[in-house]
Design a protein around this motif. Structure first.
Motif, PDB file in Angstrom:
ATOM      1  N   VAL A   1       0.837  -1.176  -0.242  1.00 51.09           N
ATOM      2  CA  VAL A   1       0.024   0.032   0.148  1.00 51.09           C
ATOM      3  C   VAL A   1       0.987   1.261  -0.093  1.00 51.09           C
ATOM      4  CG1 VAL A   1      -1.728   1.152   1.496  1.00 51.09           C
ATOM      5  CG2 VAL A   1      -1.777  -1.165   1.125  1.00 51.09           C
ATOM      6  N   ARG A   2       0.663   2.238  -0.904  1.00 52.43           N
ATOM      7  CA  ARG A   2       1.351   3.310  -0.830  1.00 52.43           C
ATOM      8  C   ARG A   2       0.190   4.520  -0.581  1.00 52.43           C
ATOM      9  NH1 ARG A   2       4.617   5.503  -6.323  1.00 52.43           N
ATOM     10  NH2 ARG A   2       5.427   7.421  -5.412  1.00 52.43           N
ATOM     11  N   THR A   3       0.334   4.934   0.524  1.00 55.27           N
ATOM     12  CA  THR A   3      -0.368   6.281   0.971  1.00 55.27           C
ATOM     13  C   THR A   3       0.334   7.261   1.741  1.00 55.27           C
ATOM     14  OG1 THR A   3      -2.425   6.942   2.131  1.00 55.27           O
ATOM     15  CG2 THR A   3      -1.101   4.798   3.115  1.00 55.27           C
ATOM     16  N   GLU A   4       0.078   8.581   1.417  1.00 60.21           N
ATOM     17  CA  GLU A   4       0.644   9.756   2.193  1.00 60.21           C
ATOM     18  C   GLU A   4       2.412   9.726   2.306  1.00 60.21           C
ATOM     19  OE1 GLU A   4      -1.012  10.468   6.049  1.00 60.21           O
ATOM     20  OE2 GLU A   4      -3.015  10.205   5.292  1.00 60.21           O
ATOM     21  N   GLY A   5       2.735   9.364   0.996  1.00 60.48           N
ATOM     22  CA  GLY A   5       4.318   9.289   0.715  1.00 60.48           C
ATOM     23  C   GLY A   5       4.883   8.000   1.475  1.00 60.48           C
ATOM     24  N   GLU A   6       4.216   6.934   1.889  1.00 57.51           N
ATOM     25  CA  GLU A   6       4.800   5.835   2.648  1.00 57.51           C
ATOM     26  C   GLU A   6       4.291   4.542   1.964  1.00 57.51           C
ATOM     27  OE1 GLU A   6       3.472   6.085   6.612  1.00 57.51           O
ATOM     28  OE2 GLU A   6       4.971   7.668   7.156  1.00 57.51           O
ATOM     29  N   ILE A   7       5.135   3.733   1.924  1.00 60.60           N
ATOM     30  CA  ILE A   7       4.925   2.198   1.551  1.00 60.60           C
ATOM     31  C   ILE A   7       4.758   1.277   2.810  1.00 60.60           C
ATOM     32  CG2 ILE A   7       5.643   0.208   0.001  1.00 60.60           C
ATOM     33  CD1 ILE A   7       6.654   2.418  -1.887  1.00 60.60           C
ATOM     34  N   HIS A   8       3.633   0.468   2.626  1.00 64.63           N
ATOM     35  CA  HIS A   8       3.356  -0.418   3.867  1.00 64.63           C
ATOM     36  C   HIS A   8       3.132  -1.954   3.190  1.00 64.63           C
ATOM     37  CE1 HIS A   8       2.999   2.673   6.855  1.00 64.63           C
ATOM     38  NE2 HIS A   8       2.353   3.348   5.918  1.00 64.63           N
ATOM     39  N   ALA A   9       3.492  -2.851   3.817  1.00 61.69           N
ATOM     40  CA  ALA A   9       3.233  -4.352   3.366  1.00 61.69           C
ATOM     41  C   ALA A   9       2.172  -4.933   4.662  1.00 61.69           C
ATOM     42  CB  ALA A   9       4.251  -4.897   3.100  1.00 61.69           C
ATOM     43  N   VAL A  10       1.037  -5.502   4.074  1.00 60.39           N
ATOM     44  CA  VAL A  10       0.110  -6.337   5.023  1.00 60.39           C
ATOM     45  C   VAL A  10      -0.154  -7.748   4.233  1.00 60.39           C
ATOM     46  CG1 VAL A  10      -0.529  -4.306   6.215  1.00 60.39           C
ATOM     47  CG2 VAL A  10      -1.843  -5.212   4.082  1.00 60.39           C
ATOM     48  N   HIS A  11      -0.600  -8.562   4.838  1.00 58.80           N
ATOM     49  CA  HIS A  11      -1.023  -9.760   4.344  1.00 58.80           C
ATOM     50  C   HIS A  11      -2.222  -9.602   3.578  1.00 58.80           C
ATOM     51  CE1 HIS A  11      -0.894 -14.093   4.325  1.00 58.80           C
ATOM     52  NE2 HIS A  11      -2.374 -14.098   4.517  1.00 58.80           N
ATOM     53  N   ASP A  12      -2.075 -10.008   2.378  1.00 64.19           N
ATOM     54  CA  ASP A  12      -3.130  -9.734   1.108  1.00 64.19           C
ATOM     55  C   ASP A  12      -4.392 -10.659   1.386  1.00 64.19           C
ATOM     56  OD1 ASP A  12      -4.273  -8.405  -0.970  1.00 64.19           O
ATOM     57  OD2 ASP A  12      -3.167  -9.314  -2.236  1.00 64.19           O
ATOM     58  N   VAL A  13      -4.808 -10.904   2.373  1.00 66.28           N
ATOM     59  CA  VAL A  13      -5.982 -11.610   2.697  1.00 66.28           C
ATOM     60  C   VAL A  13      -6.953 -11.185   3.844  1.00 66.28           C
ATOM     61  CG1 VAL A  13      -7.105 -14.111   3.128  1.00 66.28           C
ATOM     62  CG2 VAL A  13      -5.038 -13.778   1.921  1.00 66.28           C
ATOM     63  N   CYS A  14      -8.099 -10.589   3.543  1.00 71.93           N
ATOM     64  CA  CYS A  14      -8.956 -10.091   4.526  1.00 71.93           C
ATOM     65  C   CYS A  14      -9.189 -11.083   5.368  1.00 71.93           C
ATOM     66  CB  CYS A  14     -10.245  -9.734   4.067  1.00 71.93           C
ATOM     67  SG  CYS A  14     -11.391  -8.998   5.082  1.00 71.93           S
ATOM     68  N   SER A  15      -8.894 -10.657   6.791  1.00 77.05           N
ATOM     69  CA  SER A  15      -9.184 -11.629   8.095  1.00 77.05           C
ATOM     70  C   SER A  15     -10.798 -12.107   8.077  1.00 77.05           C
ATOM     71  CB  SER A  15      -8.720 -11.129   9.377  1.00 77.05           C
ATOM     72  OG  SER A  15      -9.340  -9.953   9.699  1.00 77.05           O
ATOM     73  N   HIS A  16     -11.694 -11.213   7.450  1.00 79.64           N
ATOM     74  CA  HIS A  16     -12.833 -11.536   7.495  1.00 79.64           C
ATOM     75  C   HIS A  16     -13.562 -12.414   6.475  1.00 79.64           C
ATOM     76  CE1 HIS A  16     -17.654 -10.539   6.519  1.00 79.64           C
ATOM     77  NE2 HIS A  16     -17.454 -11.017   7.781  1.00 79.64           N
ATOM     78  N   ALA A  17     -13.178 -12.251   5.310  1.00 77.28           N
ATOM     79  CA  ALA A  17     -14.013 -12.786   4.054  1.00 77.28           C
ATOM     80  C   ALA A  17     -12.736 -13.494   3.044  1.00 77.28           C
ATOM     81  CB  ALA A  17     -14.630 -11.851   3.178  1.00 77.28           C
ATOM     82  N   GLU A  18     -11.345 -13.518   3.558  1.00 76.27           N
ATOM     83  CA  GLU A  18     -10.633 -14.283   2.751  1.00 76.27           C
ATOM     84  C   GLU A  18     -10.516 -13.966   1.385  1.00 76.27           C
ATOM     85  OE1 GLU A  18     -10.287 -18.326   3.845  1.00 76.27           O
ATOM     86  OE2 GLU A  18     -10.175 -18.163   5.884  1.00 76.27           O
TER      87      GLU A  18
END
Length: 105
Positions: free
Chosen positions: A30-47
């Motif tokens: 994810v690129r937002t507000e000039g920063e890049i973040h990395a998270v698991h690409d699977v929603c914990s609710h609906a997969e």
């Protein structure tokens, strides 16, 4: 801690997301507000893939049911999700984005 090159900075749209694989693990960049973040690409609710959702501020919103997650912490910020998602370490080297599957604490 080992980092793997996953893409170029320019591959991630501003206020957007990009899905990549690190080994067999789906990662949402994810690129937002000039920063890049990395998270698991699977929603914990609906997969489903979070990288297909909307990005605003430091939030990624699941496209299916609207669950929202803070990309800095992985914590859900809006229902229906109640479980956090893993957050991974990101390093920028020149124009390259590198990700480590070692989770941030």
């Amino acid at each position: 801690m080992s980092f793997e090159k996953v893409c170029k900075v320019e591959d991630i749209p501003e206020d957007g997301a990009l899905g990549v694989e690190v080994g067999d693990t789906p990662v949402c960049l994810v690129r937002t507000e000039g920063e890049i973040h990395a998270v698991h690409d699977v929603c914990s609710h609906a997969e489903v893939n979070l990288s297909e959702g909307e990005v605003y501020d430091h939030t990624v919103e699941c496209w299916l049911h609207g669950s929202c997650f803070d990309v800095r912490t992985g914590k859900p910020t809006g229902p229906p999700a109640v479980k956090p998602i893993p957050v991974y370490r990101v390093k920028i080297e020149g124009d390259d984005v590198l990700v480590s599957l070692t989770q941030e604490s």
